[in-house]
Enzyme design. Structure first.
Site, PDB file in Angstrom:
ATOM      1  CG  ASP A  12      -5.522 -12.025  37.483  1.00  0.00           C
ATOM      2  OD1 ASP A  12      -4.756 -13.004  36.749  1.00  0.00           O
ATOM      3  OD2 ASP A  12      -6.444 -11.457  36.607  1.00  0.00           O
ATOM      4  CB  SER A  13      -2.911 -10.455  34.023  1.00  0.00           C
ATOM      5  OG  SER A  13      -3.944 -11.421  33.691  1.00  0.00           O
ATOM      6  N   GLY A  45      -1.735 -13.790  28.794  1.00  0.00           N
ATOM      7  CA  GLY A  45      -1.949 -14.899  28.348  1.00  0.00           C
ATOM      8  C   GLY A  45      -1.222 -14.960  26.737  1.00  0.00           C
ATOM      9  CB  CYS A  75      -2.497 -14.552  36.952  1.00  0.00           C
ATOM     10  SG  CYS A  75      -2.013 -14.735  35.067  1.00  0.00           S
ATOM     11  CD  GLU A 157     -10.959  -8.410  30.703  1.00  0.00           C
ATOM     12  OE1 GLU A 157     -10.759  -7.411  30.273  1.00  0.00           O
ATOM     13  OE2 GLU A 157      -9.821  -8.984  31.242  1.00  0.00           O
ATOM     14  CB  CYS A 188      -8.068 -19.298  31.867  1.00  0.00           C
ATOM     15  SG  CYS A 188      -8.069 -17.324  31.398  1.00  0.00           S
ATOM     16  CG  HIS A 190     -11.072 -13.781  32.289  1.00  0.00           C
ATOM     17  ND1 HIS A 190      -9.739 -13.991  32.712  1.00  0.00           N
ATOM     18  CD2 HIS A 190     -11.286 -12.563  31.664  1.00  0.00           C
ATOM     19  CE1 HIS A 190      -9.440 -12.387  32.791  1.00  0.00           C
ATOM     20  NE2 HIS A 190     -10.351 -11.785  32.067  1.00  0.00           N
TER      21      HIS A 190
HETATM   22  N1  DGL Z   1      -5.385 -14.048  34.077  1.00  0.00           N
HETATM   23  C1  DGL Z   1      -4.946 -14.786  33.003  1.00  0.00           C
HETATM   24  C2  DGL Z   1      -4.910 -16.050  33.356  1.00  0.00           C
HETATM   25  O1  DGL Z   1      -5.626 -16.781  34.082  1.00  0.00           O
HETATM   26  C3  DGL Z   1      -6.114 -14.419  31.827  1.00  0.00           C
HETATM   27  C4  DGL Z   1      -6.109 -13.011  31.288  1.00  0.00           C
HETATM   28  C5  DGL Z   1      -4.735 -12.749  30.741  1.00  0.00           C
HETATM   29  O2  DGL Z   1      -4.382 -13.297  29.590  1.00  0.00           O
HETATM   30  O3  DGL Z   1      -4.041 -11.917  31.394  1.00  0.00           O
HETATM   31  O4  DGL Z   1      -4.092 -17.061  32.450  1.00  0.00           O
END
Ligand code: DGL
Length: 275
Positions: A12-13, A45, A75, A157, A188, A190
């Protein structure tokens, strides 16, 4: 090492993919997993397609040294823009989070699906294309409404899951959907943390689809079909799998925020430099 003991690789990011990891661990506790969070370059994102592709390829190059049996792109932004490149570049099974969520949404929808995600994901059109493709397969007419909700990432977060400010942000983004959709995809990593305020803003009748849950189910099916499931092959052992965490920056911050996303403690986190 037995084929089935090889780890699943997941990236993931940053911390968000821990919502996907948490669900996979719940469904498949025996699996060994390597998690990589690109904390040096998060968020994805808000970035361009070419940058997200470049980062995603580098992440998988790192994970592929662990002889992974399956790659999960946790991600959504990477799944939206880099999935095909990853499949082309690496000789491993690759699963993204978009198609599993869309399958579920199309299956239960009565005709109006909403999608919320990062700006990169929405602008890529990946959810819209996948919904149209699966609706066609299922012979269903589906209307699609989309909205990017960039402020949800920092709110999650920060741990501001239900306070007044988060509720106002949710109202501002989501009043647009009120009474217009029957299913909403949380596109997403989060957003599952913000389910309560999202549901409040869209109305209780809207069914929320968590892509982490649908992806975990697909991971289980794919491993079983390929004869690579640790549980199916060695049910008598039923030992717990190991999870190893790697990040590209600030292991301490990853641990602090990540424990909330994962719902349990995070042990050792190693910091690596990506080339
Ligand atoms: N993990 C990213 C997503 O699911 C969200 C956080 C980001 O923007 O890196 O798109």
């Amino acid at each position: 090492m037995d084929l089935v003991d090889r780890p699943i690789g997941l990236f993931d990011s940053g911390v968000g993919g821990l919502t996907v990891l948490r669900t996979i661990k719940r469904v498949l506790p025996e699996e060994n997993i390597i998690y990589f969070g690109d904390t040096a370059r998060v968020p994805y994102g808000t970035k361009s397609k070419s940058t997200i592709k470049k980062f995603s390829l580098q992440n998988v190059r790192f994970l592929s040294q662990f002889n992974i049996k399956l790659l999960v792109v946790a991600c959504n932004s990477s799944s939206a823009v880099a999935l095909l490149d990853l499949k082309r570049e690496f000789n491993i099974s690759v699963l993204g989070v978009i198609e599993p969520a869309v399958r579920k949404a199309v299956q239960i929808s009565e005709g109006k699906i909403g999608v919320i995600a990062t700006s990169a994901t929405i602008e890529s059109g990946a959810y819209q294309r996948t919904i149209r493709k699966i609706a066609k397969e299922e012979n269903k007419e589906i209307e699609i409404l989309v909205k990017d909700c960039p402020l949800f990432v920092p709110l999650a977060e920060e741990g501001w899951l239900q306070n007044k400010i988060s509720q106002q942000v949710a109202q501002r983004y989501l009043s647009f959907f009120k009474d217009k959709i029957d299913v909403l995809i949380l596109g997403c990593t989060h957003y599952p943390l913000l389910k309560r305020i999202i549901r409040k803003a869209t109305g209780a009748k809207t069914v929320l689809i968590d892509s982490a849950k649908e992806t975990a189910r697909l991971v289980k099916d794919v491993l079983e079909k390929q004869g690579l499931s640790a549980h199916k092959t060695k049910p008598f052992l039923s030992k717990k799998g190991r999870v190893k965490f790697y990040v590209s920056d600030s292991p301490r911050r990853f641990k602090k925020i990540g424990e909330r996303f994962l719902g349990t403690g995070i042990g050792k986190v190693e910091c690596i430099k990506l080339e």
